[in-house]
Design a protein around this motif. Sequence first.
Motif, PDB file in Angstrom:
ATOM      1  N   ASP A   6      -7.127   2.971   1.305  1.00  0.00           N
ATOM      2  CA  ASP A   6      -8.602   3.190   0.811  1.00  0.00           C
ATOM      3  C   ASP A   6      -8.218   3.016  -1.000  1.00  0.00           C
ATOM      4  O   ASP A   6      -9.946   3.276  -1.629  1.00  0.00           O
ATOM      5  N   ARG A   7      -6.742   3.149  -1.466  1.00  0.00           N
ATOM      6  CA  ARG A   7      -6.940   3.661  -2.519  1.00  0.00           C
ATOM      7  C   ARG A   7      -7.177   1.911  -3.640  1.00  0.00           C
ATOM      8  O   ARG A   7      -6.575   1.539  -4.398  1.00  0.00           O
ATOM      9  N   ILE A  21      -0.821  -2.963  -4.675  1.00  0.00           N
ATOM     10  CA  ILE A  21      -0.184  -2.661  -3.406  1.00  0.00           C
ATOM     11  C   ILE A  21       0.612  -1.785  -3.485  1.00  0.00           C
ATOM     12  O   ILE A  21       0.795  -1.176  -2.666  1.00  0.00           O
ATOM     13  N   ARG A  22       0.499  -0.760  -4.185  1.00  0.00           N
ATOM     14  CA  ARG A  22       1.568   0.156  -4.927  1.00  0.00           C
ATOM     15  C   ARG A  22       0.756   0.888  -3.485  1.00  0.00           C
ATOM     16  O   ARG A  22       1.400   1.934  -3.592  1.00  0.00           O
ATOM     17  N   ALA A  23      -0.534   1.307  -3.682  1.00  0.00           N
ATOM     18  CA  ALA A  23      -1.202   2.579  -2.631  1.00  0.00           C
ATOM     19  C   ALA A  23      -1.269   1.866  -1.352  1.00  0.00           C
ATOM     20  O   ALA A  23      -1.155   2.608  -0.449  1.00  0.00           O
ATOM     21  N   ILE A  24      -1.574   0.531  -1.343  1.00  0.00           N
ATOM     22  CA  ILE A  24      -0.576   0.452   0.351  1.00  0.00           C
ATOM     23  C   ILE A  24       0.181   0.711   0.578  1.00  0.00           C
ATOM     24  O   ILE A  24       0.746   1.241   1.903  1.00  0.00           O
ATOM     25  N   LEU A  64       6.090   4.598   1.721  1.00  0.00           N
ATOM     26  CA  LEU A  64       6.943   3.491   1.057  1.00  0.00           C
ATOM     27  C   LEU A  64       6.187   3.410  -0.937  1.00  0.00           C
ATOM     28  O   LEU A  64       5.114   3.457  -1.054  1.00  0.00           O
ATOM     29  N   THR A  65       8.124   2.811  -1.070  1.00  0.00           N
ATOM     30  CA  THR A  65       7.440   2.928  -2.644  1.00  0.00           C
ATOM     31  C   THR A  65       7.176   1.480  -3.129  1.00  0.00           C
ATOM     32  O   THR A  65       7.867   0.650  -1.999  1.00  0.00           O
ATOM     33  N   MET A  66       7.319   1.521  -4.433  1.00  0.00           N
ATOM     34  CA  MET A  66       7.766  -0.361  -5.238  1.00  0.00           C
ATOM     35  C   MET A  66       8.984  -0.191  -5.072  1.00  0.00           C
ATOM     36  O   MET A  66       9.567  -0.921  -4.730  1.00  0.00           O
ATOM     37  N   ALA A  67       9.681   0.376  -4.312  1.00  0.00           N
ATOM     38  CA  ALA A  67      11.505   0.139  -4.279  1.00  0.00           C
ATOM     39  C   ALA A  67      11.702   0.143  -3.057  1.00  0.00           C
ATOM     40  O   ALA A  67      13.018  -1.290  -2.657  1.00  0.00           O
TER      41      ALA A  67
END
Length: 202
Positions: A84-85, A135-138, A144-147
Amino acid sequence: MKRPQQTAAIVASIACLMAAGCTTMKSMGFLVPQGPGNAPDGVVQRTPPPAAQTTVAAAPVPSSRQFDVAPELVNAPIPAVRSDRAGRPLAAYTQATRYGDMIFISGQIPLDPGTNTLYDGATIEEQTRVVMENIRAILEGNRLTMANIVATTVYMKNVNDLRGMNLVYDSYFKGAPPARTVVEVSKLPRGVALQISAVAGR
């Protein structure tokens, strides 16, 4: 002196009897050959040697187990995941899908997750930041993280905006960034300047 003559007579008699016997046997259709090749054609029936048996190995039956596929992934449904973010999808697609340890994020555009509206008039840097935050919120919604991102695809209306996009894009990754493909396109949804999809793994 009579013995050699008697012996010769006996031998001659035996020879006559044998000759007579062979003639008699031949007249009756019987002939026992004394060696190979001395019987008339058709008298001795020779059985041909049996034909060599050729064995053809059956082809192996393919098995689903010969491929290194995790059992839980065989015929398993692909679950959809969402957050939802991040901006809600505008059409018949999902924010992301999960397959095993991989997350496939649909192309994100600069949508405000709160109002689900576009950032009208925003610069390429501002649009890139909104996309990357979505993308980061998903990812964070899937722990998970951007890494965890291993690859991205960037679609841009104007590739000349690449410099401004990179200034923001690069700030979301520490160390080596993921593999990336940049494509210039003539049109994007809602007239936005860019759209970014991503693939992440655990």
